[in-house]
Design a protein around this motif. Structure first.
Motif, PDB file in Angstrom:
ATOM      1  N   GLY A   1       0.810  -1.210   0.000  1.00  0.00           N
ATOM      2  CA  GLY A   1       0.000   0.000   0.000  1.00  0.00           C
ATOM      3  C   GLY A   1       0.841   1.257   0.000  1.00  0.00           C
ATOM      4  O   GLY A   1       1.876   1.316   0.661  1.00  0.00           O
ATOM      5  N   ILE A   2       0.417   2.271  -0.770  1.00  0.00           N
ATOM      6  CA  ILE A   2       1.138   3.542  -0.809  1.00  0.00           C
ATOM      7  C   ILE A   2       0.304   4.621  -0.133  1.00  0.00           C
ATOM      8  O   ILE A   2      -0.924   4.559  -0.141  1.00  0.00           O
ATOM      9  N   LYS A   3       0.988   5.588   0.437  1.00  0.00           N
ATOM     10  CA  LYS A   3       0.308   6.670   1.141  1.00  0.00           C
ATOM     11  C   LYS A   3       0.717   8.019   0.562  1.00  0.00           C
ATOM     12  O   LYS A   3       0.944   8.983   1.280  1.00  0.00           O
ATOM     13  N   PHE A   4       0.835   8.042  -0.760  1.00  0.00           N
ATOM     14  CA  PHE A   4       1.199   9.272  -1.451  1.00  0.00           C
ATOM     15  C   PHE A   4       0.665   9.211  -2.879  1.00  0.00           C
ATOM     16  O   PHE A   4       0.378   8.127  -3.405  1.00  0.00           O
ATOM     17  N   ASP A   5       0.492  10.371  -3.497  1.00  0.00           N
ATOM     18  CA  ASP A   5       0.050  10.434  -4.890  1.00  0.00           C
ATOM     19  C   ASP A   5       1.214  10.122  -5.826  1.00  0.00           C
ATOM     20  O   ASP A   5       2.368  10.436  -5.532  1.00  0.00           O
ATOM     21  N   VAL A   6       0.891   9.499  -6.955  1.00  0.00           N
ATOM     22  CA  VAL A   6       1.893   9.088  -7.934  1.00  0.00           C
ATOM     23  C   VAL A   6       1.611   9.783  -9.266  1.00  0.00           C
ATOM     24  O   VAL A   6       0.460   9.876  -9.702  1.00  0.00           O
ATOM     25  N   TYR A   7       2.691  10.253  -9.901  1.00  0.00           N
ATOM     26  CA  TYR A   7       2.560  11.020 -11.149  1.00  0.00           C
ATOM     27  C   TYR A   7       3.366  10.354 -12.268  1.00  0.00           C
ATOM     28  O   TYR A   7       4.328   9.619 -12.018  1.00  0.00           O
ATOM     29  N   ILE A   8       2.941  10.627 -13.501  1.00  0.00           N
ATOM     30  CA  ILE A   8       3.742  10.286 -14.669  1.00  0.00           C
ATOM     31  C   ILE A   8       4.105  11.582 -15.386  1.00  0.00           C
ATOM     32  O   ILE A   8       3.490  12.620 -15.155  1.00  0.00           O
ATOM     33  N   ARG A   9       5.101  11.488 -16.234  1.00  0.00           N
ATOM     34  CA  ARG A   9       5.583  12.679 -16.937  1.00  0.00           C
ATOM     35  C   ARG A   9       5.362  12.528 -18.437  1.00  0.00           C
ATOM     36  O   ARG A   9       5.681  11.495 -19.018  1.00  0.00           O
ATOM     37  N   LYS A  10       4.794  13.576 -19.026  1.00  0.00           N
ATOM     38  CA  LYS A  10       4.637  13.636 -20.479  1.00  0.00           C
ATOM     39  C   LYS A  10       5.194  14.965 -20.950  1.00  0.00           C
ATOM     40  O   LYS A  10       4.671  16.024 -20.588  1.00  0.00           O
TER      41      LYS A  10
ATOM     42  N   LEU B   1       8.045  13.163   0.152  1.00  0.00           N
ATOM     43  CA  LEU B   1       9.271  12.392   0.364  1.00  0.00           C
ATOM     44  C   LEU B   1       9.301  11.679   1.716  1.00  0.00           C
ATOM     45  O   LEU B   1       9.712  10.513   1.790  1.00  0.00           O
ATOM     46  N   PRO B   2       8.872  12.320   2.816  1.00  0.00           N
ATOM     47  CA  PRO B   2       8.848  11.589   4.093  1.00  0.00           C
ATOM     48  C   PRO B   2       7.964  10.344   4.044  1.00  0.00           C
ATOM     49  O   PRO B   2       8.317   9.297   4.597  1.00  0.00           O
ATOM     50  N   SER B   3       6.815  10.457   3.351  1.00  0.00           N
ATOM     51  CA  SER B   3       5.923   9.306   3.244  1.00  0.00           C
ATOM     52  C   SER B   3       6.553   8.216   2.391  1.00  0.00           C
ATOM     53  O   SER B   3       6.425   7.010   2.685  1.00  0.00           O
ATOM     54  N   TYR B   4       7.259   8.624   1.335  1.00  0.00           N
ATOM     55  CA  TYR B   4       7.930   7.648   0.477  1.00  0.00           C
ATOM     56  C   TYR B   4       9.056   6.944   1.232  1.00  0.00           C
ATOM     57  O   TYR B   4       9.230   5.720   1.133  1.00  0.00           O
ATOM     58  N   ASP B   5       9.827   7.717   2.006  1.00  0.00           N
ATOM     59  CA  ASP B   5      10.908   7.125   2.804  1.00  0.00           C
ATOM     60  C   ASP B   5      10.344   6.113   3.809  1.00  0.00           C
ATOM     61  O   ASP B   5      10.933   5.044   4.021  1.00  0.00           O
ATOM     62  N   ALA B   6       9.209   6.457   4.419  1.00  0.00           N
ATOM     63  CA  ALA B   6       8.566   5.539   5.364  1.00  0.00           C
ATOM     64  C   ALA B   6       8.091   4.273   4.650  1.00  0.00           C
ATOM     65  O   ALA B   6       8.191   3.158   5.184  1.00  0.00           O
ATOM     66  N   TYR B   7       7.578   4.448   3.437  1.00  0.00           N
ATOM     67  CA  TYR B   7       7.133   3.313   2.626  1.00  0.00           C
ATOM     68  C   TYR B   7       8.304   2.370   2.332  1.00  0.00           C
ATOM     69  O   TYR B   7       8.181   1.141   2.451  1.00  0.00           O
TER      70      TYR B   7
ATOM     71  N   LEU C   1      18.267   0.201  -4.928  1.00  0.00           N
ATOM     72  CA  LEU C   1      17.513   0.384  -3.691  1.00  0.00           C
ATOM     73  C   LEU C   1      18.326  -0.111  -2.499  1.00  0.00           C
ATOM     74  O   LEU C   1      18.434   0.580  -1.478  1.00  0.00           O
ATOM     75  N   LEU C   2      18.892  -1.304  -2.617  1.00  0.00           N
ATOM     76  CA  LEU C   2      19.672  -1.874  -1.523  1.00  0.00           C
ATOM     77  C   LEU C   2      20.845  -0.978  -1.154  1.00  0.00           C
ATOM     78  O   LEU C   2      21.083  -0.707   0.031  1.00  0.00           O
ATOM     79  N   TYR C   3      21.555  -0.495  -2.158  1.00  0.00           N
ATOM     80  CA  TYR C   3      22.740   0.317  -1.881  1.00  0.00           C
ATOM     81  C   TYR C   3      22.361   1.680  -1.307  1.00  0.00           C
ATOM     82  O   TYR C   3      22.960   2.141  -0.328  1.00  0.00           O
ATOM     83  N   SER C   4      21.348   2.323  -1.887  1.00  0.00           N
ATOM     84  CA  SER C   4      20.960   3.650  -1.395  1.00  0.00           C
ATOM     85  C   SER C   4      20.393   3.559   0.021  1.00  0.00           C
ATOM     86  O   SER C   4      20.677   4.408   0.872  1.00  0.00           O
ATOM     87  N   TYR C   5      19.610   2.523   0.287  1.00  0.00           N
ATOM     88  CA  TYR C   5      19.060   2.331   1.635  1.00  0.00           C
ATOM     89  C   TYR C   5      20.200   2.063   2.626  1.00  0.00           C
ATOM     90  O   TYR C   5      20.210   2.603   3.744  1.00  0.00           O
TER      91      TYR C   5
END
Length: 309
Positions: A8-17, A53-59, A81-85
């Motif tokens: 589950g996500i707790k933030f809005d998600v966007y695409i770019r055009k 970003l805080p919600s994404y980091d928590a996710y 992901l593994l390395y950055s985390y």
């Protein structure tokens, strides 16, 4: 951004055009139907608002292990992901300007990271080469510690150590230089030769590291790595308190030397893998390092095509 459709996500998600961003999925709405739409339109990148970003980091924190195991996510993305985390966790502990005393909760996070790293390397084809290719060689204490931990986990998996042993050594490797947080930056970053007094301060860091981690309730193998990683088999290392250097510490020592040599440091250029192997082999021949461990470590890196430079 990296997401799994099973979490589950707790933030809005966007695409770019073009140069514009469009809302793709609202808070909590990312489903398999959204995934199919992305596939149909060849969209492989999603975005979030900077406020989220805080919600994404928590996710990421809550779903880290699940994301690493999600084979729908490309292996290189999971390695990143593994390395950055890992770097984020290491930076919080090792570049600790507030000098927060590490405790059991920090140990638990490192143990969970070590478990996830072990599973990822052991069970995902191509993971070793993928993650090793990301390692930064611009020397910082926290990135060096994470690099050493990853090299050690690669070696532990390849050498047949079980998960329990590997996690303890992986945690010790991640913390092996934490004592340097007590060393003044002017000494750590000094481009020239250290004075005898400065060298004495540097040589104190394994003992300082042991003291810093005293409230973490670490496994003995983890403590060995922190306290003994600069000991040499001929007795020429420091702090000079080891009667016998365990094999797991010998692995950490070789990984420590290799990553340091292949990184750009204030007082030295980065050596390529061949040059580093040559220096390590010379130390092994002189009786300072374990010959068998050095040979195994170099074979793991060369045969796996994960050498630096």
């Amino acid at each position: 951004m990296l997401v799994s459709y099973d979490c589950g996500i707790k933030f809005d998600v966007y695409i770019r055009k073009g140069g514009n961003f469009f809302l793709f999925a609202r808070h909590g709405e990312l489903t398999d139907a959204h995934k199919h739409r992305l596939t149909e339109h060849n969209v492989d990148t999603l975005y979030i608002h900077s406020d989220d970003l805080p919600s994404y980091d928590a996710y990421i924190e809550q779903n880290f292990s699940n994301l690493l195991q999600d084979d729908a996510i490309p292996i290189d993305d999971r390695s990143e992901l593994l390395y950055s985390y890992s770097l984020g966790l290491g930076k919080g502990l090792l570049q600790n300007e507030g000098m927060v005393q590490p405790r059991a909760e920090h140990r638990d996070k490192l143990l969970a990271l070590a478990d996830s790293t072990f599973e990822f390397i052991a069970r995902r084809k191509g993971a070793s080469k993928s993650i090793a290719g990301l390692l930064s060689h611009n020397y910082k204490t926290y990135s060096h510690c994470i690099n050493v931990s990853i090299y050690v986990m690669l070696a532990m998996v390849k050498l047949g150590f079980d998960k329990r042993a590997s996690r303890a050594v992986g945690v010790g490797a991640a913390l092996h230089d934490i004592g340097k947080s007590r060393v003044p930056a002017a000494i750590l970053d000094k481009p020239g030769r250290l004075t005898l007094e400065e060298r004495d301060i540097i040589n104190q860091h394994p003992i300082d590291g042991y003291e810093i981690c005293r409230d973490m309730d670490l496994d003995d193998a983890s403590i060995d790595c922190i306290l003994q990683h600069h000991e040499k088999l001929d007795g020429s290392g420091y702090p000079g308190q080891a009667v016998r250097v365990p094999r797991h510490v010998r692995i950490v020592t070789v990984a420590d030397i290799y990553d340091a040599l292949t990184s750009t440091r204030p007082y030295s250029r980065a050596y390529n893998a061949f040059e580093a192997f040559k220096i390590i082999t010379k130390d092994a021949e002189a009786g300072r390092l374990d010959k068998e461990v050095c040979k195994e470590f170099m074979l793991i890196l060369t045969e796996g095509q994960i050498v630096a430079g």
